[in-house]
Motif scaffolding. Structure first.
Motif, PDB file in Angstrom:
ATOM      1  N   MET A 111       4.000   7.409  16.837  1.00 50.30           N
ATOM      2  CA  MET A 111       4.007   6.444  15.740  1.00 50.30           C
ATOM      3  C   MET A 111       2.839   5.491  15.914  1.00 50.30           C
ATOM      4  N   SER A 112       2.031   5.330  14.854  1.00 47.47           N
ATOM      5  CA  SER A 112       0.896   4.411  14.885  1.00 47.47           C
ATOM      6  C   SER A 112       0.838   3.670  13.559  1.00 47.47           C
ATOM      7  N   LEU A 113       0.048   2.636  13.510  1.00 51.01           N
ATOM      8  CA  LEU A 113      -0.053   1.794  12.323  1.00 51.01           C
ATOM      9  C   LEU A 113      -0.824   2.529  11.221  1.00 51.01           C
ATOM     10  N   ALA A 114      -0.202   2.631  10.036  1.00 49.49           N
ATOM     11  CA  ALA A 114      -0.862   3.259   8.889  1.00 49.49           C
ATOM     12  C   ALA A 114      -1.366   2.213   7.906  1.00 49.49           C
ATOM     13  N   VAL A 115      -0.528   1.236   7.585  1.00 44.72           N
ATOM     14  CA  VAL A 115      -0.890   0.206   6.599  1.00 44.72           C
ATOM     15  C   VAL A 115      -0.520  -1.156   7.171  1.00 44.72           C
ATOM     16  N   GLY A 144       2.414 -13.503  -1.409  1.00 45.91           N
ATOM     17  CA  GLY A 144       2.470 -13.711   0.031  1.00 45.91           C
ATOM     18  C   GLY A 144       3.197 -12.644   0.816  1.00 45.91           C
ATOM     19  N   VAL A 145       3.034 -11.375   0.450  1.00 40.52           N
ATOM     20  CA  VAL A 145       3.704 -10.277   1.157  1.00 40.52           C
ATOM     21  C   VAL A 145       2.933  -9.930   2.427  1.00 40.52           C
ATOM     22  N   SER A 146       3.647  -9.855   3.549  1.00 39.68           N
ATOM     23  CA  SER A 146       3.054  -9.449   4.831  1.00 39.68           C
ATOM     24  C   SER A 146       3.978  -8.431   5.483  1.00 39.68           C
ATOM     25  N   THR A 147       3.472  -7.223   5.723  1.00 39.47           N
ATOM     26  CA  THR A 147       4.313  -6.176   6.308  1.00 39.47           C
ATOM     27  C   THR A 147       3.436  -5.071   6.876  1.00 39.47           C
ATOM     28  N   CYS A 148       4.061  -4.108   7.535  1.00 42.27           N
ATOM     29  CA  CYS A 148       3.357  -2.950   8.093  1.00 42.27           C
ATOM     30  C   CYS A 148       4.126  -1.667   7.788  1.00 42.27           C
ATOM     31  N   PHE A 149       3.395  -0.562   7.674  1.00 38.89           N
ATOM     32  CA  PHE A 149       3.990   0.765   7.528  1.00 38.89           C
ATOM     33  C   PHE A 149       3.412   1.664   8.613  1.00 38.89           C
ATOM     34  N   HIS A 150       4.268   2.516   9.196  1.00 37.13           N
ATOM     35  CA  HIS A 150       3.851   3.322  10.340  1.00 37.13           C
ATOM     36  C   HIS A 150       3.920   4.817  10.047  1.00 37.13           C
ATOM     37  N   THR A 151       3.133   5.586  10.788  1.00 38.02           N
ATOM     38  CA  THR A 151       3.143   7.040  10.648  1.00 38.02           C
ATOM     39  C   THR A 151       4.460   7.595  11.188  1.00 38.02           C
ATOM     40  N   GLY A 152       4.846   8.735  10.645  1.00 35.02           N
ATOM     41  CA  GLY A 152       6.050   9.405  11.116  1.00 35.02           C
ATOM     42  C   GLY A 152       7.332   8.722  10.711  1.00 35.02           C
ATOM     43  N   PRO A 184      -2.895  14.725   3.370  1.00 35.98           N
ATOM     44  CA  PRO A 184      -2.610  13.284   3.363  1.00 35.98           C
ATOM     45  C   PRO A 184      -1.946  12.815   4.655  1.00 35.98           C
ATOM     46  N   ARG A 185      -2.368  11.654   5.097  1.00 39.49           N
ATOM     47  CA  ARG A 185      -1.721  10.999   6.245  1.00 39.49           C
ATOM     48  C   ARG A 185      -0.804   9.887   5.775  1.00 39.49           C
ATOM     49  N   LEU A 186      -0.957   9.493   4.493  1.00 40.24           N
ATOM     50  CA  LEU A 186      -0.106   8.474   3.875  1.00 40.24           C
ATOM     51  C   LEU A 186       0.353   9.002   2.522  1.00 40.24           C
ATOM     52  N   LEU A 187       1.661   8.990   2.288  1.00 41.25           N
ATOM     53  CA  LEU A 187       2.242   9.506   1.050  1.00 41.25           C
ATOM     54  C   LEU A 187       2.969   8.374   0.335  1.00 41.25           C
ATOM     55  N   ALA A 227       2.877   9.052   7.209  1.00 35.88           N
ATOM     56  CA  ALA A 227       3.513   7.784   6.835  1.00 35.88           C
ATOM     57  C   ALA A 227       3.949   7.890   5.377  1.00 35.88           C
ATOM     58  N   ILE A 228       5.210   7.581   5.093  1.00 37.00           N
ATOM     59  CA  ILE A 228       5.762   7.759   3.746  1.00 37.00           C
ATOM     60  C   ILE A 228       6.359   6.445   3.263  1.00 37.00           C
ATOM     61  N   ILE A 229       5.919   6.004   2.074  1.00 40.69           N
ATOM     62  CA  ILE A 229       6.512   4.847   1.405  1.00 40.69           C
ATOM     63  C   ILE A 229       7.232   5.389   0.168  1.00 40.69           C
ATOM     64  N   TRP A 230       8.550   5.197   0.118  1.00 42.79           N
ATOM     65  CA  TRP A 230       9.409   5.797  -0.914  1.00 42.79           C
ATOM     66  C   TRP A 230      10.058   4.665  -1.702  1.00 42.79           C
ATOM     67  N   SER A 231       9.580   4.421  -2.899  1.00 41.58           N
ATOM     68  CA  SER A 231      10.193   3.437  -3.784  1.00 41.58           C
ATOM     69  C   SER A 231      11.418   4.058  -4.433  1.00 41.58           C
ATOM     70  N   THR A 232      12.536   3.328  -4.464  1.00 45.54           N
ATOM     71  CA  THR A 232      13.764   3.948  -4.954  1.00 45.54           C
ATOM     72  C   THR A 232      14.708   2.953  -5.603  1.00 45.54           C
ATOM     73  N   ALA A 233      15.452   3.449  -6.592  1.00 42.42           N
ATOM     74  CA  ALA A 233      16.541   2.690  -7.206  1.00 42.42           C
ATOM     75  C   ALA A 233      17.881   3.125  -6.637  1.00 42.42           C
ATOM     76  N   TYR A 234      17.880   4.174  -5.798  1.00 35.84           N
ATOM     77  CA  TYR A 234      19.102   4.695  -5.189  1.00 35.84           C
ATOM     78  C   TYR A 234      19.232   4.090  -3.794  1.00 35.84           C
ATOM     79  N   LEU A 235      20.201   3.201  -3.618  1.00 39.46           N
ATOM     80  CA  LEU A 235      20.292   2.507  -2.340  1.00 39.46           C
ATOM     81  C   LEU A 235      20.872   3.380  -1.239  1.00 39.46           C
ATOM     82  N   ASP A 236      21.532   4.492  -1.599  1.00 39.79           N
ATOM     83  CA  ASP A 236      21.948   5.425  -0.546  1.00 39.79           C
ATOM     84  C   ASP A 236      20.719   6.090   0.069  1.00 39.79           C
ATOM     85  N   GLU A 237      19.635   6.259  -0.732  1.00 40.70           N
ATOM     86  CA  GLU A 237      18.383   6.767  -0.176  1.00 40.70           C
ATOM     87  C   GLU A 237      17.750   5.737   0.750  1.00 40.70           C
ATOM     88  N   ALA A 238      17.746   4.483   0.319  1.00 42.98           N
ATOM     89  CA  ALA A 238      17.162   3.426   1.141  1.00 42.98           C
ATOM     90  C   ALA A 238      17.872   3.326   2.483  1.00 42.98           C
TER      91      ALA A 238
END
Length: 567
Positions: free
Chosen positions: A1-5, A24-32, A156-159, A189-200
């Protein structure tokens, strides 16, 4: 796992907007890892994805994708970011292979590399058999698979997946999740936007946004644990469950109230005891918290019990009459049978849910039952009117909300209300009164001057429902009315539906949210153009009981019954 975003202090304000889209959003996303991007409609999820993809320039703050700026260093990132937009970005008049070829051309994937990637992606998404089919002719699940295939071109390394599960049935959603899970194990690294909270809940991390502000970032289980001791199941008889739900949802001590199987699920506000009337009248027991409970808590809940829609609609006496009926209802398109000898009866004041996989025939049945599509054979009746002979007369007594937003996007909210009220035969004082009533009920006054296309999804859905009910119909046809909306909007929507039913309105609804099927009095399950099962939610779940699963959910029942019919 390494830093993607890496994102620091990210802010963006669109011109003329009253508040920042992101603040003012501050966050990180990681590979894998799969990170779930969740929040109500208009919270900034899509804006954040487009900023990460380099499609928008931030107002302030910084974004680094694998150490690079996605705007000024876009050329170096183009081959390693895969982006699947909310509406899949497909060209519906091109075939599957033509869509892939176009995207490969844009990404400079050529020669032997292209052939190798096409073969691998088509096998991975199981689209090899459909390469010549037009994208517009694919089912919802297959469209999402093709959108994912296009995003995977190159290496792709980021999806970035913007709500890939919207409008997709539970079977296709599970398959989509399986495929994306495999990609995460490969280090993407995968960022999945969702309206289904069971997925989240299944994501390694979640980022929760509201009004462009970051409310939480971290593992979903950590947020869920905060709800220990505040969740309860109240056993309420089926005949009064809907009325009791409405009553409880309006109480100040209750943060959230939903139907779960034979129970009403209650979420108490922090430091508040449940009302004593709940405890003394019915059996109550603690329930394990879910991520959705934590989501509702952090957003402050929603008072979904009181809907003013009941004051708009006329009272329809309950007489147990059959108001929607299909007899051997059939529809063919050339050699293809979309609906095959469907038989069903729906009584006045009933909520009937029509469920099924994408492409099963639900919308075809639906459109025949509200007079928008002539049957090839059989009979369809609504409000006692033969829909083959007098569809226009029946439509005056029907309210219809289409699967896709079907209002006029270039007209303002006020113009849409005026047009549809006139189309339903309202004029003069009656028209002005109806428009005023739905404007107040659905809180549309502030949007009257905006074009419908510019509205957030939740507001579009409210406008569509307002247009469907302003003539006080006795039957409501709602085709996936909450598709893509967040849990807060869905609860508001179902409070309106329950209010309509209390006035005697009959509702037929399709949905891919299996928890919404619990609100229905009866459910019909369609697969491959046939009605394969019908009954109450409990009766359908009883058919899915196994030695390993004594208490199946509606999703379990859906998958089991569809699988059984396939065999």
């Amino acid at each position: 796992m390494s830093l993607a975003v890496a994102i620091t202090g990210l802010t963006l304000r669109f011109p003329a907007a009253p508040k920042p889209a992101l603040g003012g959003v501050s966050t990180c996303f990681h590979t894998g890892r799969i990170t779930g991007l969740v929040g109500p409609d208009g919270s900034g999820k899509t804006t954040l994805m487009r900023l990460v993809a380099g499609l928008l320039k931030p107002g302030s703050g910084s974004i680094r994708v694998f150490g690079r700026d996605p705007v000024s260093e876009a050329a170096g990132l183009r081959g390693i970011i895969g982006y699947m937009p909310q509406k899949s970005g497909l060209y519906e008049d091109l075939s599957v292979i033509e869509n892939l070829t176009l995207q490969a051309d844009l990404r400079a994937v050529v020669g032997g590399e292209r052939d190798e990637i096409f073969a691998r992606i088509l096998k991975f998404t199981d689209l090899s058999r459909f390469t010549s089919r037009l994208a517009g002719k694919l089912s919802g699940g297959m469209k999402q698979k093709l959108g994912l295939a296009c995003a995977l071109l190159g290496a792709p390394r980021l999806l970035l997946l913007d709500e890939p599960g919207v409008g997709v049935d539970p079977i296709s959603r599970r398959e989509l999740w399986r495929m994306v899970g495999e990609l995460a194990t490969e280090g993407i690294a995968i960022i999945w936007s969702t309206a289904y909270l069971d997925e989240a809940e299944r994501c390694a991390d979640v980022l929760l946004l509201n009004d462009g502000k970051q409310l939480y970032a971290g593992p979903p289980a950590d947020l869920t644990r905060r709800m220990d001791g505040r969740c309860f199941l109240l056993s309420v008889p089926a005949e009064i469950r809907r009325e009791k739900l409405t009553e409880l949802a309006a109480l100040p001590q209750i943060l959230d109230a939903t139907i779960q199987a034979q129970n009403i699920r209650l979420l108490a506000r922090k430091d508040n005891a449940l009302p004593s009337s709940c405890i003394t009248q019915f059996e109550i027991k603690p329930a394990s918290p879910r991520f959705e409970d934590a989501f509702m808590d952090i957003l402050g809940g929603v008072q979904s019990g009181n809907s003013s829609l009941a004051r708009i609609l006329r009272d329809i006496p309950r007489d147990n009459a059959t108001v929607i009926e299909a007899r051997e209802l059939t529809r063919t398109f050339g050699n293809f049978t979309a609906a095959d000898h469907i038989n069903l009866k729906i009584e006045r004041g009933e909520i009937y849910g029509l469920l099924g996989p994408n492409g099963a025939g639900k919308s075809t049945i639906f459109r025949m039952l509200c007079g928008l599509l002539a049957p090839t054979g059989g009979e369809a009746r609504a409000a006692g009117i033969d829909l083959r002979r007098s569809p226009a007369r029946a439509r005056q007594r029907i309210g219809y909300m289409a699967q896709k937003f079907s209002l006029y996007g270039q007209l303002t909210v006020a113009q849409n209300l005026a047009f549809f009220s006139g189309a339903y035969g309202l004029h003069g004082a009656a028209q002005r009164e109806a428009i005023g009533a739905v404007t107040d009920c659905f809180h549309l006054a502030q949007y009257h001057g905006l074009k419908a296309d510019a509205l957030p999804l939740g507001c579009k859905q409210r406008l569509a429902l307002a247009c469907a009910v302003m003539h006080s119909p006795e039957i409501l046809f709602l085709d996936e009315p909450t598709s893509g909306t967040d849990p807060v909007t869905r609860r508001e929507f179902w409070s309106h539906i329950n209010a309509a039913v209390r006035r005697g309105v009959t509702v037929m609804v399709t949905t891919h949210f299996m928890d919404e099927a619990e609100y229905c009095d009866r459910v019909g399950l369609v697969n491959r153009s046939k009605l394969i099962a019908a009954g109450t939610p409990e009766e359908l779940k009883a058919q899915a009981i196994t030695a390993g699963n004594r208490h199946p959910t509606m999703e379990d029942a859906f998958i089991a019954l569809v699988g059984r019919s396939e065999q």
